[in-house]
Design an enzyme around this catalytic site. Structure first.
Site, PDB file in Angstrom:
ATOM      1  N   HIS A 111       0.809  -1.224   0.000  1.00 58.95           N
ATOM      2  CA  HIS A 111       0.000   0.000   0.000  1.00 58.95           C
ATOM      3  C   HIS A 111       0.840   1.271   0.000  1.00 58.95           C
ATOM      4  CE1 HIS A 111      -3.242  -2.792   0.878  1.00 58.95           C
ATOM      5  NE2 HIS A 111      -2.529  -3.235   1.887  1.00 58.95           N
ATOM      6  N   CYS A 112       1.975   1.235  -0.683  1.00 60.33           N
ATOM      7  CA  CYS A 112       2.882   2.395  -0.728  1.00 60.33           C
ATOM      8  C   CYS A 112       3.265   2.847   0.676  1.00 60.33           C
ATOM      9  CB  CYS A 112       2.273   3.556  -1.511  1.00 60.33           C
ATOM     10  SG  CYS A 112       1.908   3.110  -3.202  1.00 60.33           S
ATOM     11  N   ALA A 113       3.362   1.894   1.627  1.00 60.87           N
ATOM     12  CA  ALA A 113       3.699   2.246   3.006  1.00 60.87           C
ATOM     13  C   ALA A 113       4.659   1.216   3.587  1.00 60.87           C
ATOM     14  CB  ALA A 113       2.431   2.340   3.846  1.00 60.87           C
TER      15      ALA A 113
END
Lengths: 156, 144
Positions: A111-113
């Site tokens: 999640h781009c995290a």
């Protein structure tokens, strides 16, 4: 994009070029207006209440499933319409693939995290989101499917 | 269920009991590959004597497809000639892009033939290929 413009008539470039620059996002603007009207008619409080009811059902349901870890707070305080979770010994992309086969769409991955996932001790995670058009029955269906995953991948 | 064609028994068995896990040392070549779209990681090490793979090990984190693929690959190349790998690699890449329309050649691919179902799930092709590409790089590194 136009080719020639007159008061009575205009001609356009051929093929897909006719849709290129020059036309404002009229359809999108009208669509946005219609969506806003629709939500106003329903009442944003009602939308929020519905979302919270679904999310809470999913959250507390997931907490009951063996082998599932819910990431983040285990309550509804300040929670939006999503629940992130990890299925023990099953990679999120296998989780989402299994749910997909049951007609359930979730998001899976980092999640781009990345740094947050590292902090949480998870390589990646699965995330279910709920909205206006989801139903309580669908949440039940989702929970049932999640409970089957570890057996399917032979880790339960 | 169509999902069973993706997650064949052989794949799930390799996922549960992977072969060749744990990096050996010393080694001749090593490569670390990441699938940026999902974060899957694999490190592959290889040792060569003449044209023979005397050892190949791997380690990493990832989905059942990418982990099982590394395990299958170990079985395929261990104590085998490099030519066997390059033939299998070409064959496997072709299979992965066949969208389920090519029948796998088990003589060339061994257990990797079980990945035929993956070709019908474009989003998962990269998972299956990840260790193969890493081994290819590790071998190139070893020969330098």
């Amino acid at each position: 994009m136009i080719e020639t413009v007159q008061f009575e008539t205009s001609t356009f470039k051929s093929g897909s070029y006719k849709f290129e620059a020059g036309t404002m996002n009229v359809a999108q603007a009208v669509g946005l207006g219609a969506a806003a009207d629709y939500l106003k008619k329903l009442g944003m409080d009602n939308v929020h209440k519905h979302e919270q009811s679904l999310t809470s059902k999913a959250l507390f349901g997931l907490l009951e499933v063996p082998g599932i870890t819910v990431l983040g707070p285990k309550d509804m305080k300040d929670r939006g319409g999503v629940v992130s979770f990890v299925v023990d010994q099953v990679h999120p992309h296998d989780v989402s693939q299994y749910l997909d086969s049951k007609g359930i769409a979730i998001r899976a991955g980092h999640h781009c995290a990345w740094p947050l996932h590292r902090l949480l001790g998870a390589q990646a995670s699965s995330r279910a989101s709920f909205y206006l058009y989801n139903t309580r029955l669908e949440v039940d269906y989702f929970l049932e499917a999640v409970a089957e995953i570890r057996q399917y991948f032979k880790v339960a | 269920m169509q999902l069973d064609s993706l997650y064949q028994e052989i794949i799930l068995d390799h996922y549960k009991n992977p072969h060749g896990v744990g990096l050996h040392a010393p080694f001749d070549g090593e490569a670390f590959h990441v699938n940026t779209s999902c974060g899957d990681e694999v490190t592959v090490r290889v040792s060569l004597v003449d044209q023979v793979v005397t050892n190949m090990t791997h380690d990493g984190v990832g989905c059942s497809i990418s982990r099982a693929s590394a395990s299958v690959l170990h079985d395929l190349v261990f104590k085998e000639n490099l030519e066997k790998f390059s033939l299998a690699l070409d064959n496997f890449v072709e299979l992965m892009h066949s969208k389920g329309k090519t029948a796998p050649d088990e003589n060339i691919l061994g257990d990797a033939a079980a990945f035929v179902g993956v070709s019908q799930y474009p989003a998962r092709v990269k998972c299956a290929l990840l260790p193969w590409m890493a081994l290819k790089d590790a071998i190139e590194g070893a020969r330098r």
